[in-house]
Design a protein around this motif. Structure first.
Motif, PDB file in Angstrom:
ATOM      1  N   LYS A 130       0.919  -1.164  -0.005  1.00 53.18           N
ATOM      2  CA  LYS A 130      -0.134   0.254  -0.033  1.00 53.18           C
ATOM      3  C   LYS A 130       0.943   1.226   0.054  1.00 53.18           C
ATOM      4  CE  LYS A 130      -3.389  -2.488   2.710  1.00 53.18           C
ATOM      5  NZ  LYS A 130      -2.620  -3.616   3.072  1.00 53.18           N
ATOM      6  N   ASP A 131       0.559   2.182  -0.819  1.00 53.21           N
ATOM      7  CA  ASP A 131       1.149   3.441  -1.035  1.00 53.21           C
ATOM      8  C   ASP A 131       0.219   4.430  -1.194  1.00 53.21           C
ATOM      9  OD1 ASP A 131       2.787   5.728  -1.660  1.00 53.21           O
ATOM     10  OD2 ASP A 131       3.807   4.861  -3.440  1.00 53.21           O
ATOM     11  N   VAL A 132      -0.042   5.233   0.033  1.00 56.97           N
ATOM     12  CA  VAL A 132      -1.086   6.039   0.013  1.00 56.97           C
ATOM     13  C   VAL A 132      -0.758   7.425   0.392  1.00 56.97           C
ATOM     14  CG1 VAL A 132      -3.056   6.601   1.517  1.00 56.97           C
ATOM     15  CG2 VAL A 132      -2.736   4.181   1.043  1.00 56.97           C
ATOM     16  N   VAL A 152       7.427  -0.536   6.679  1.00 60.17           N
ATOM     17  CA  VAL A 152       6.703   0.656   6.880  1.00 60.17           C
ATOM     18  C   VAL A 152       7.238   1.958   7.022  1.00 60.17           C
ATOM     19  CG1 VAL A 152       4.612   1.341   8.736  1.00 60.17           C
ATOM     20  CG2 VAL A 152       5.069  -1.233   8.137  1.00 60.17           C
ATOM     21  N   LYS A 153       6.644   3.004   6.194  1.00 56.89           N
ATOM     22  CA  LYS A 153       6.928   4.376   6.621  1.00 56.89           C
ATOM     23  C   LYS A 153       5.697   5.012   6.550  1.00 56.89           C
ATOM     24  CE  LYS A 153       9.872   8.265   4.596  1.00 56.89           C
ATOM     25  NZ  LYS A 153      10.596   8.431   3.628  1.00 56.89           N
ATOM     26  N   ALA A 154       5.838   5.878   7.661  1.00 54.56           N
ATOM     27  CA  ALA A 154       4.401   6.930   7.861  1.00 54.56           C
ATOM     28  C   ALA A 154       5.048   8.149   8.249  1.00 54.56           C
ATOM     29  CB  ALA A 154       3.645   6.321   8.783  1.00 54.56           C
ATOM     30  N   SER A 155       4.218   9.390   7.441  1.00 55.97           N
ATOM     31  CA  SER A 155       4.458  10.527   7.963  1.00 55.97           C
ATOM     32  C   SER A 155       3.358  11.407   7.989  1.00 55.97           C
ATOM     33  CB  SER A 155       5.736  11.226   7.102  1.00 55.97           C
ATOM     34  OG  SER A 155       5.334  11.338   5.737  1.00 55.97           O
ATOM     35  N   VAL A 156       3.360  12.452   8.645  1.00 60.86           N
ATOM     36  CA  VAL A 156       2.463  13.524   8.800  1.00 60.86           C
ATOM     37  C   VAL A 156       3.034  15.018   8.960  1.00 60.86           C
ATOM     38  CG1 VAL A 156       1.885  13.442  11.227  1.00 60.86           C
ATOM     39  CG2 VAL A 156       0.011  14.039   9.835  1.00 60.86           C
ATOM     40  N   TRP A 157       2.434  15.917   8.056  1.00 60.43           N
ATOM     41  CA  TRP A 157       2.941  17.271   8.259  1.00 60.43           C
ATOM     42  C   TRP A 157       2.438  17.847   9.361  1.00 60.43           C
ATOM     43  CZ3 TRP A 157       0.681  22.277   7.277  1.00 60.43           C
ATOM     44  CH2 TRP A 157       1.478  22.974   6.885  1.00 60.43           C
ATOM     45  N   ALA A 158       1.115  17.730   9.821  1.00 63.29           N
ATOM     46  CA  ALA A 158       0.792  18.354  11.052  1.00 63.29           C
ATOM     47  C   ALA A 158      -0.481  17.569  11.457  1.00 63.29           C
ATOM     48  CB  ALA A 158       0.207  19.824  10.740  1.00 63.29           C
ATOM     49  N   GLY A 159      -0.214  17.002  12.606  1.00 63.55           N
ATOM     50  CA  GLY A 159      -1.363  16.055  13.061  1.00 63.55           C
ATOM     51  C   GLY A 159      -0.946  14.771  13.927  1.00 63.55           C
ATOM     52  N   GLU A 160      -1.777  13.661  13.795  1.00 65.92           N
ATOM     53  CA  GLU A 160      -1.416  12.613  14.507  1.00 65.92           C
ATOM     54  C   GLU A 160      -1.296  11.383  13.746  1.00 65.92           C
ATOM     55  OE1 GLU A 160      -4.687  11.929  17.049  1.00 65.92           O
ATOM     56  OE2 GLU A 160      -4.923  13.948  17.762  1.00 65.92           O
ATOM     57  N   TYR A 185       4.980  -7.408   2.572  1.00 65.02           N
ATOM     58  CA  TYR A 185       4.518  -6.239   2.216  1.00 65.02           C
ATOM     59  C   TYR A 185       4.975  -5.041   2.546  1.00 65.02           C
ATOM     60  CZ  TYR A 185       0.827  -9.565   1.037  1.00 65.02           C
ATOM     61  OH  TYR A 185       0.239 -10.775   0.544  1.00 65.02           O
ATOM     62  N   GLU A 186       5.138  -3.943   1.747  1.00 65.86           N
ATOM     63  CA  GLU A 186       5.419  -2.731   2.092  1.00 65.86           C
ATOM     64  C   GLU A 186       4.226  -1.865   2.278  1.00 65.86           C
ATOM     65  OE1 GLU A 186       8.156  -0.967  -0.605  1.00 65.86           O
ATOM     66  OE2 GLU A 186       9.608  -2.385  -0.357  1.00 65.86           O
ATOM     67  N   LEU A 187       4.254  -0.903   3.243  1.00 61.58           N
ATOM     68  CA  LEU A 187       3.166   0.160   3.426  1.00 61.58           C
ATOM     69  C   LEU A 187       4.009   1.572   3.852  1.00 61.58           C
ATOM     70  CD1 LEU A 187       0.278   0.945   4.468  1.00 61.58           C
ATOM     71  CD2 LEU A 187       0.956   0.275   6.973  1.00 61.58           C
ATOM     72  N   GLN A 188       3.268   2.537   2.983  1.00 55.22           N
ATOM     73  CA  GLN A 188       4.088   3.822   2.916  1.00 55.22           C
ATOM     74  C   GLN A 188       2.830   4.695   2.664  1.00 55.22           C
ATOM     75  OE1 GLN A 188       7.434   4.740   0.687  1.00 55.22           O
ATOM     76  NE2 GLN A 188       7.228   2.777  -0.468  1.00 55.22           N
ATOM     77  N   VAL A 189       2.451   5.791   4.150  1.00 53.70           N
ATOM     78  CA  VAL A 189       1.662   6.527   3.808  1.00 53.70           C
ATOM     79  C   VAL A 189       2.185   7.871   4.299  1.00 53.70           C
ATOM     80  CG1 VAL A 189      -0.773   7.190   5.291  1.00 53.70           C
ATOM     81  CG2 VAL A 189       0.246   4.614   5.169  1.00 53.70           C
ATOM     82  N   ARG A 190       1.586   8.926   3.464  1.00 56.56           N
ATOM     83  CA  ARG A 190       1.929  10.348   3.862  1.00 56.56           C
ATOM     84  C   ARG A 190       0.733  11.200   3.572  1.00 56.56           C
ATOM     85  NH1 ARG A 190       6.658  12.751   0.290  1.00 56.56           N
ATOM     86  NH2 ARG A 190       5.373  13.734  -1.046  1.00 56.56           N
TER      87      ARG A 190
END
Length: 191
Positions: A130-132, A152-160, A185-190
């Motif tokens: 998943k790449d979101v 797994v890589k997840a990032s948020v500019w401002a939030g939780e 599997y790989e999971l990337q969310v930004r």
């Protein structure tokens, strides 16, 4: 069910479209629009802003319908879907200014790439990479067993970020985490 939750703001990236078996539907309503798509495929989705619920299903089809307050009479949404072998490109544009919600069913084993301007995205019952990327809003990805993911890589500019299956939780500006396991599997969310 375990899930990964994000809420915030950030950017989008384009991806190439595919050409074969095109579907072009204007005026999406509450009735399902569907087409064939193989399990274990790669699906790219470029989605209009709004509320989106992506659900894994048992058959080899992609189905889309409007579910919000204006779904009864149809919307001005346009769905374009093209496939080439195991790859699919789904583009959803238009829709009313507010209360625009829709449901998308895809084969439950699918590698999924999602790009969305703003809104609420919920993905559940989908196994695969998943790449979101969502510009602004809230994202919930039900991942199940965190050990199914090798990266797994997840990032948020401002939030939780609430990454319970990966033992992570952060809030504030420019927050991110990386995790890994023994899965495939790989999971990337930004956001």
């Amino acid at each position: 069910m375990k899930k990964l939750l994000f809420a915030a703001l950030t950017g989008l990236l384009p991806v190439t479209a595919f050409a074969q078996k095109p579907m072009d539907v204007r005026g999406l309503g509450k009735e399902w629009v569907e087409t064939e798509f193989p399990a274990k495929g790669e699906l790219y989705m470029d989605l209009a802003s709004g509320g989106v619920h992506v659900v894994g299903s048992e058959d080899g089809k992609v189905r889309i319908r409007a579910t919000g307050k204006r779904a009864e009479g149809g919307t001005d949404a346009r769905v374009r879907f093209q496939t080439s072998g195991q790859k699919g490109d789904l583009r959803l544009t238009g829709g009313p200014d507010d209360h625009f919600e829709y449901e998308i069913q895809i084969p439950k084993v699918t590698d999924l790439t999602v790009r969305m301007g703003a809104g609420e995205l919920n993905v559940e019952g989908v196994t695969g990479n998943k790449d979101v990327r969502v510009h602004a809003g809230e994202v919930r990805i039900h991942v199940g067993d965190g050990e199914a993911y090798r990266y797994v890589k997840a990032s948020v500019w401002a939030g939780e970020i609430h990454g319970g299956p990966f033992g992570e939780g952060k809030e504030g500006l420019f927050r991110s985490f990386k995790a890994g396991g023994s899965g495939q599997y790989e999971l990337q969310v930004r956001l």
